[in-house]
Scaffold this motif. Structure first.
Motif, short mmCIF file in Angstrom:
data_model
loop_
_atom_site.label_atom_id
_atom_site.label_comp_id
_atom_site.label_asym_id
_atom_site.label_seq_id
_atom_site.Cartn_x
_atom_site.Cartn_y
_atom_site.Cartn_z
N TYR A 1 0.76 -1.34 -0.01
CA TYR A 1 -0.06 0.04 0.09
C TYR A 1 0.76 1.13 -0.02
N THR A 2 1.89 1.25 0.85
CA THR A 2 2.86 2.41 0.82
C THR A 2 3.42 2.65 -0.55
N HIS B 1 -6.07 3.41 0.66
CA HIS B 1 -5.96 4.03 2.07
C HIS B 1 -6.98 3.34 3.00
N ALA C 1 -5.14 -0.26 3.54
CA ALA C 1 -4.19 0.33 4.61
C ALA C 1 -4.46 0.60 6.01
N GLY C 2 -5.61 0.44 6.27
CA GLY C 2 -5.96 0.77 7.58
C GLY C 2 -6.18 2.42 7.80
N GLU C 3 -5.87 3.22 6.88
CA GLU C 3 -5.76 4.77 7.09
C GLU C 3 -7.36 5.21 6.91
N THR C 4 -8.02 5.21 7.67
CA THR C 4 -9.49 5.45 7.72
C THR C 4 -9.90 6.80 7.39
N ASP C 5 -9.06 7.72 8.11
CA ASP C 5 -9.41 9.37 7.79
C ASP C 5 -9.09 9.47 6.55
N ALA C 6 -7.86 9.27 5.93
CA ALA C 6 -7.57 9.33 4.77
C ALA C 6 -8.48 9.00 3.76
N ALA C 7 -9.04 7.76 3.87
CA ALA C 7 -9.86 7.19 2.94
C ALA C 7 -11.10 8.06 2.85
N ASP D 1 -11.77 11.07 3.72
CA ASP D 1 -11.11 12.39 3.06
C ASP D 1 -11.29 12.09 1.38
N GLN E 1 -15.61 -0.32 9.68
CA GLN E 1 -15.37 0.84 10.58
C GLN E 1 -16.85 1.72 10.81
#
Length: 452
Positions: free
Chosen positions: A358-359, A390, A393-399, A401, A432
């Protein structure tokens, strides 16, 4: 070179019945079982082609089941033979002749124009796709395509068809292809304008260009059908386009169509078949312009990424990037002009994400959105893909946005592919749902994912 077996079910029954290395014996027994139908003369060659995708008639299949049942000591259902249902529009996988391609074109264009394919388009058939790829790659070229008919066709007439293709391509990229009316209108134009031209009078040189233009139109209608979720119809049009490209002696456009078929296979979750299709495209394209190679290798990367082949994916991406750097001096045919660094970045984002890198995938996000204003649907697809990556990758806030940005890009787009990507995002965020932010995003995107 022997073609690969595509009907594994039939092959398995032959092996179990002791006919694995005795195809001629099976054919003789089949002829005997069908004696009431007339003088059948099937032989080992017939079995060879049945194993590679040709579909015998229903009465022949019934005799096959009877023959195998006697050897196996059990009943054998016709459905076990692996031939599937009769083609819903009755066309050949890959027409053997130019005349056959013209007949096929008129038939499927007419049926689409009359909406007869609605609600009965069938499914993507990877066996047929691979058989068509082999026919395109290895069949002998057509010696001539000149023809004598009612209507004289000139080079000027053919040029008008390219303008028609450009018009529908632009509509497709800006608004998507979810409207059945748009596809029916295009098919109606093909029936009224292009089919009579194909049956007209033209020299070999004009005929080759006419076949190329007809392949371009068939390819565009195929992509529109794919974007609308009409996968069998899309496949029929790609296979028709392949045959017309063969008649045009245009190996590059044929390779492009095979790559489109591979892209469809990736979308439908058939990565191994997609890889074989795009490998055939790369092989058939030969010493192609850089832009064509960039597109082909980018498609290969998506197939390898979905299949989990990390090494092959990275190699394909590197080849695509290398070709892309050479594009300035070697722009390629007009139809590949759409392919840009943003399209390669989108492919990298997709395949690296499939590999759970993901990165690395998200490093391509800025480039994936560096698109021209006409690429409305691609912008929506790439924006959704960034959000999905995102989320995975577990990046919920970025997803969330990026999901908020997505809402402004999907307005006015009718595309089954966009809807599917929005559903992927909803699934990625599903765990989530207790989060108010996630719940709001899911609620706002629900009308898009549920659209028909």
């Amino acid at each position: 070179m022997a073609r690969p077996v595509t009907n594994a079910a039939f092959e398995g029954l032959l092996l179990a019945a002791g006919y694995g290395n005795a195809h001629a014996a099976f054919a003789r027994q089949l002829n005997h079982a069908g004696r009431n139908e007339g003088a059948w003369r099937y032989d080992a060659a017939s079995v060879y082609w049945w194993l590679r995708g040709r579909r015998p008639g229903d009465h022949v299949q019934a005799a096959m089941a009877e023959t195998l049942a006697r050897k196996l000591g059990r009943s054998v259902a016709v459905t076990e033979l692996g031939f599937g249902a009769a083609d819903s529009i009755g066309i050949r996988v890959y027409p053997a002749s130019v005349d056959g391609a013209i007949d096929t074109a008129e038939q499927i264009w007419t049926r689409l124009a009359k909406h007869l394919n609605q609600n009965a388009s069938g499914v993507f058939d990877s066996g047929k796709a691979l058989e068509a790829a082999l026919g395109w790659r290895y069949d002998l070229p057509d010696e001539t395509v000149s023809r004598h008919g009612r209507q004289q066709v000139t080079s000027t007439d053919v040029q008008s068809l390219y303008a028609l293709a450009d018009h529908f391509t632009d509509l497709d990229r800006r608004h998507g292809s979810g409207s059945a009316r748009t596809r029916a209108v295009m098919a109606d134009l093909l029936v009224r304008q292009v089919a009579p031209m194909l049956r007209g009078t033209y020299t070999d040189a004009v005929g080759r260009d006419l076949m190329r233009a007809a392949a371009t139109l068939s390819g565009q209608l195929a992509f529109m059908s794919y974007d609308a979720g009409e996968h069998a119809m899309a496949q029929h049009h790609v296979m028709l386009g392949l045959r017309l490209a063969k008649a045009a002696d245009d190996r590059l456009y044929g390779a492009h169509l095979l790559a489109n078929l591979a892209t469809q296979a990736v979308f439908l979750g058939h990565p191994r078949e997609a890889a074989r299709l795009v490998e055939a495209a790369i092989d058939g394209a030969g010493r192609a312009p850089a832009a064509v190679l960039a597109r082909l290798h980018a498609t290969a990367a998506t197939a390898y990424g979905q299949s989990g082949d990390r090494r092959a994916c990275h190699v394909a991406l590197a080849k695509a990037e290398s070709a892309l750097q050479r594009m300035g001096a070697d722009p390629g045919p007009r139809w590949v002009g759409y392919f840009s660094p943003a399209h390669l970045a989108g492919a990298a984002l997709r395949c690296l994400g499939d590999l759970h890198l993901y990165t690395q995938a998200l490093r391509h996000a800025p480039d994936a959105l560096n698109l021209g204003s006409q690429n409305t649907r691609t912008r929506a697809l790439h924006t959704a893909l960034i959000a999905v990556t995102h989320a995975r990758a577990g990046e919920t806030d970025a997803a969330c946005d990026w999901a908020s940005k997505l809402r402004q890009h999907v307005a006015g787009i009718q595309s089954a592919r966009v809807q599917q990507r929005v559903r992927e995002l909803a699934n990625a965020l599903g765990s989530q749902q207790a989060s108010p932010q996630v719940n709001e995003v899911l609620r706002s995107l629900a009308p898009v994912s549920a659209a028909s």
